[in-house]
Scaffold this active site. Sequence first.
Site, mmCIF file in Angstrom:
data_model
loop_
_atom_site.group_PDB
_atom_site.id
_atom_site.type_symbol
_atom_site.label_atom_id
_atom_site.label_comp_id
_atom_site.label_asym_id
_atom_site.label_seq_id
_atom_site.Cartn_x
_atom_site.Cartn_y
_atom_site.Cartn_z
ATOM 1 C CB THR A 183 -9.966 4.480 9.353
ATOM 2 O OG1 THR A 183 -8.816 5.197 9.162
ATOM 3 C CG2 THR A 183 -10.964 5.215 11.004
ATOM 4 C CG ASP A 210 -2.444 0.845 1.133
ATOM 5 O OD1 ASP A 210 -1.975 1.209 0.109
ATOM 6 O OD2 ASP A 210 -2.515 1.486 2.483
ATOM 7 N N GLY A 270 -9.250 6.097 1.035
ATOM 8 C CA GLY A 270 -10.450 6.643 2.137
ATOM 9 C C GLY A 270 -11.296 6.181 2.314
ATOM 10 C CG ASN A 286 -7.126 0.988 -0.319
ATOM 11 O OD1 ASN A 286 -7.417 0.109 -1.468
ATOM 12 N ND2 ASN A 286 -5.620 1.544 -0.469
ATOM 13 C CG HIS A 306 -5.049 7.799 4.229
ATOM 14 N ND1 HIS A 306 -4.755 8.482 2.787
ATOM 15 C CD2 HIS A 306 -5.221 6.439 2.896
ATOM 16 C CE1 HIS A 306 -3.742 7.437 1.794
ATOM 17 N NE2 HIS A 306 -4.889 6.628 2.039
#
Length: 342
Positions: free
Chosen positions: A269, A83, A224, A266, A189
């Site tokens: 979090t 990544d 994000g 992706n 992000h």
Amino acid sequence: MPLVSMRQLLDEAAKGPYGVGAFNVNNMEQIQAIMEAARETKSPAIVQASRGARSYSQDRFLYHLMLAATELYLEIPTVLHLDHGNSVETCKSAVAMGFTSVMMDGSLMPDGKTPSTFDYNVKATREVVEMAHAKGVTVEGEIGCLGGIEDGHGAGLDGLSHLTDPEQAVEFVQQTGVDALAIAIGTSHGAYKFSSKPTGETLKMDRLLEIHKRLPNTHLVMHGSSSVPKDLQDIINQYGGKLKPTWGVPIEEIQLGIKNGVRKINVDTDNRLAMTGAIRKVFAEKPEEFDPRSYLKPAREAMKKVVALRMTQFGQAGHMGDYAPIPLEEMVKRYQEQRLAA
Ligand code: G3H
Ligand code: 13P
Ligand code: ZN
């Protein structure tokens, strides 16, 4: 089965069509959470490691954990993806170690902060494509810059300052030959993406649709893309955490993206939130505990739940056994014969 190329997973996803979540890992519990979720939902899996993750795990620990995953979860087509590679060298070292897919993020300079020029991005990404395709390894590029308010990525850029230009996206794909393209449409992000539920003004899905119209055969990647669910925020705050109110990317927007060329999503979090909430709960409810397994097990289980839910929401569930893995040597031939144009 051995680790497979991401190109194969995304080509298959395009046939679906469905999206495939790419989940970040740093340690054994996170890898186990993803593999268990993939098994439960019968999904192909993309496991990704950032430079920070590679350094945290001394690289080889992570790689050998991934080999263990391929031995124990034989039935699951699994990709090991780098990544946000920041330079050609970083991508080379990942390929040398056995990653089956790399991201060359040439949208930023090697410091990982300063937005680069188009020419720099094309040159660096093209070099990675030549190096990686010669080994059958997939390459993701990025055009436009994501926001990175909280975690250092993007040097605090807000999500709207460097949106992807659709014209440039076409040129970039033609000039680099990337297998997948990350685009900037207003996401950032980390946990603090939007200060209220995103609208068309803050999350530019129209931009994504425009890019897809011009690049209908390119696998698009949404970075994000954590949804930062309120219930996960609440658990953390209930047990002593101090998260400020925040909004992520709604699942229905990701699903709209998947209908319009998004093949890789992706997520990091949401899993961080889930694990932290579970650990805080054990600490608060059982202050006498000191065996790390007493909190790492619930943390792993909480991450597994989030990943399994995302796999279902993205549509990859049930597609684990649709295809036999293509060996990387065969991918090399396909690239040489130009059978895999973007
Ligand atoms: O792109 C960002 C991912 O969430 C990885 O974050 O660089 O802190 O490992 P990291
Ligand atoms: P989130 O911070 O939204 O999980 O995004 C992760 C990501 O894009 C990793 O490359
Ligand atoms: Zn990212």
